[in-house]
Write a protein that holds these residues in place. Structure first.
Motif, short mmCIF file in Angstrom:
data_model
loop_
_atom_site.label_atom_id
_atom_site.label_comp_id
_atom_site.label_asym_id
_atom_site.label_seq_id
_atom_site.Cartn_x
_atom_site.Cartn_y
_atom_site.Cartn_z
N VAL A 196 1.06 -1.45 0.17
CA VAL A 196 -0.11 -0.24 0.20
C VAL A 196 0.94 1.15 0.40
O VAL A 196 1.64 1.33 1.33
N LYS A 201 -0.06 4.84 -0.50
CA LYS A 201 -0.35 5.64 -0.76
C LYS A 201 0.53 7.20 0.17
O LYS A 201 1.04 6.70 0.84
N ASN A 218 -5.26 4.35 -2.47
CA ASN A 218 -6.55 4.89 -1.50
C ASN A 218 -7.05 6.51 -2.71
O ASN A 218 -8.57 6.72 -2.61
N ILE A 263 -7.82 0.48 -3.29
CA ILE A 263 -8.80 0.70 -2.19
C ILE A 263 -9.08 1.74 -0.93
O ILE A 263 -9.15 0.23 -0.19
N MET A 282 -13.57 -8.09 1.68
CA MET A 282 -12.85 -6.96 2.21
C MET A 282 -12.94 -6.32 3.36
O MET A 282 -14.31 -5.97 3.52
N ILE A 340 -11.79 -3.87 7.22
CA ILE A 340 -10.83 -3.18 7.97
C ILE A 340 -11.17 -3.09 9.18
O ILE A 340 -12.24 -1.77 9.38
N MET A 395 -3.47 -6.18 8.04
CA MET A 395 -2.20 -4.97 7.38
C MET A 395 -1.45 -5.03 8.82
O MET A 395 -1.56 -6.10 9.22
N SER A 396 -0.46 -3.82 8.46
CA SER A 396 0.44 -4.32 9.05
C SER A 396 0.30 -4.63 11.04
O SER A 396 1.06 -5.07 10.76
N ARG A 417 -2.90 -6.44 3.26
CA ARG A 417 -3.10 -5.03 2.65
C ARG A 417 -1.79 -4.13 3.37
O ARG A 417 -2.24 -3.52 4.35
N VAL A 418 -0.46 -4.56 3.35
CA VAL A 418 0.65 -3.75 4.17
C VAL A 418 1.38 -2.32 3.36
O VAL A 418 1.23 -2.38 2.78
N GLY A 419 1.10 -1.69 4.40
CA GLY A 419 1.83 0.06 3.69
C GLY A 419 2.63 0.35 4.73
O GLY A 419 4.60 -0.30 5.03
N THR A 420 2.45 0.31 5.99
CA THR A 420 3.26 1.42 7.53
C THR A 420 4.80 -0.04 7.31
O THR A 420 6.06 0.83 7.11
N ARG A 471 3.67 7.44 7.52
CA ARG A 471 2.93 7.96 6.90
C ARG A 471 2.61 9.30 8.10
O ARG A 471 2.66 9.32 8.19
C1 LIG Z 1 -3.50 1.91 4.78
C2 LIG Z 1 -4.65 1.14 4.30
C3 LIG Z 1 -3.58 0.12 4.53
C4 LIG Z 1 -2.20 0.07 4.81
O1 LIG Z 1 -2.58 0.03 6.24
P1 LIG Z 1 -0.90 0.28 7.41
O2 LIG Z 1 -1.63 0.27 8.88
O3 LIG Z 1 -0.17 0.93 6.66
O4 LIG Z 1 -0.13 -0.86 7.02
C5 LIG Z 1 -4.51 -0.79 3.78
N1 LIG Z 1 -5.45 -1.11 3.68
C6 LIG Z 1 -6.43 -0.08 3.22
C7 LIG Z 1 -7.58 0.18 3.03
C8 LIG Z 1 -5.87 1.33 4.01
O5 LIG Z 1 -6.14 2.48 3.50
#
Ligand SMILES: *Cc1c(COP(=O)(O)O)cnc(C)c1O
Length: 227
Positions: free
Chosen positions: A34, A36, A57, A79, A161, A163, A201-202, A217-220, A226
């Motif tokens: 991810v 964003k 996003n 996403i 999906m 969150i 996620m993370s 779905r991994v961002g951080t 961020r």
């Molecule tokens: C930002 C986001 C993520 C990633 O989240 P992290 O905690 O940074 O890994 C995953 N899914 C969605 C829908 C997001 O908006």
């Protein structure tokens, strides 16, 4: 400069270990990076380390990055929340959409998907904790939405999906996600194309894999915090 390459390898290791611990196949879940709010250069760095699937996003930001990265063979996943006046650009520029939360959005994506492109892959976003602040259908509404969406020829409905609301303890995280897997399993007998559980996620990757996630779905933990 974050060491994206190293972070990516760490997350891949976590994913592999979580799959092993749940006695699942080593290729049982995919990693969506991810990106964003992160610059195109960061995506390029992750790509150089082997990552091919990226999630975004915010549409305008994503389109700019796609232009800058047009030389790469990236699978793009949308996403974020979807406003109905943005569906055309999503239909034209993404391979997957994880955040479809109502029939109207699915219909617009279907009608606006260019004929020469493969059907767009979608997941239905579930509001698992029935939070007022979050979009998504309730779990008991999913079956009806899958039935309607599965009729649309330019869409391939692939799964669900979520969150979830944040929880600290891993067993609580897993418990919260388990109903997603149960509902998907019920639907699979009628809709064999449903092969995707987009969750984790993370902060809850391990719990999500234990609950049956097929796409985290991994961002951080790849790109850093961020701002
Ligand atoms: C930002 C986001 C993520 C990633 O989240 P992290 O905690 O940074 O890994 C995953 N899914 C969605 C829908 C997001 O908006």
């Amino acid at each position: 400069m974050p060491k994206i390459h190293d972070h990516l390898i760490q997350v891949q290791k976590r994913l592999a270990q979580a799959l092993r611990q749940s006695q699942r196949a080593s290729d049982g879940a995919q990693l969506l990076a991810v990106s964003k709010t992160k610059p195109a250069a960061d995506v390029r760095e992750a790509y150089a380390a082997g990552q091919r699937r990226f999630g975004e996003n915010y549409l305008q930001e994503a389109l700019e990055k796609q232009q800058q990265l047009a030389d790469l063979d990236i699978e793009w996943h949308f996403i974020g929340p979807i406003q109905s006046n943005k569906t055309r650009l999503i239909a034209e520029n993404f391979d997957w959409v994880h955040s479809v939360d109502r029939l109207k959005i699915a219909q617009r994506l279907n009608d606006q998907r260019p004929a020469e492109m493969a059907p767009i892959n979608i997941c239905l976003q579930v509001n698992l904790d029935r939070e007022e602040s979050k979009t998504g259908v309730f779990l008991d509404e999913v079956a009806a939405l899958v039935e309607s969406v599965s009729e649309l020829p330019h869409i391939c409905v692939r799964g669900l999906m979520a969150i979830p609301a944040p929880r600290k303890a891993r067993d609580e995280q897993q418990q919260a996600l388990q109903p997603m897997a149960d509902v998907l399993a019920q639907l699979q007998s009628q809709y064999p194309q449903l092969d995707t559980l987009s969750m984790g996620m993370s902060g809850d990757l391990e719990a999500a894999i234990a609950a049956g996630s097929t796409m985290v779905r991994v961002g951080t933990d790849i790109f850093g915090a961020r701002s």
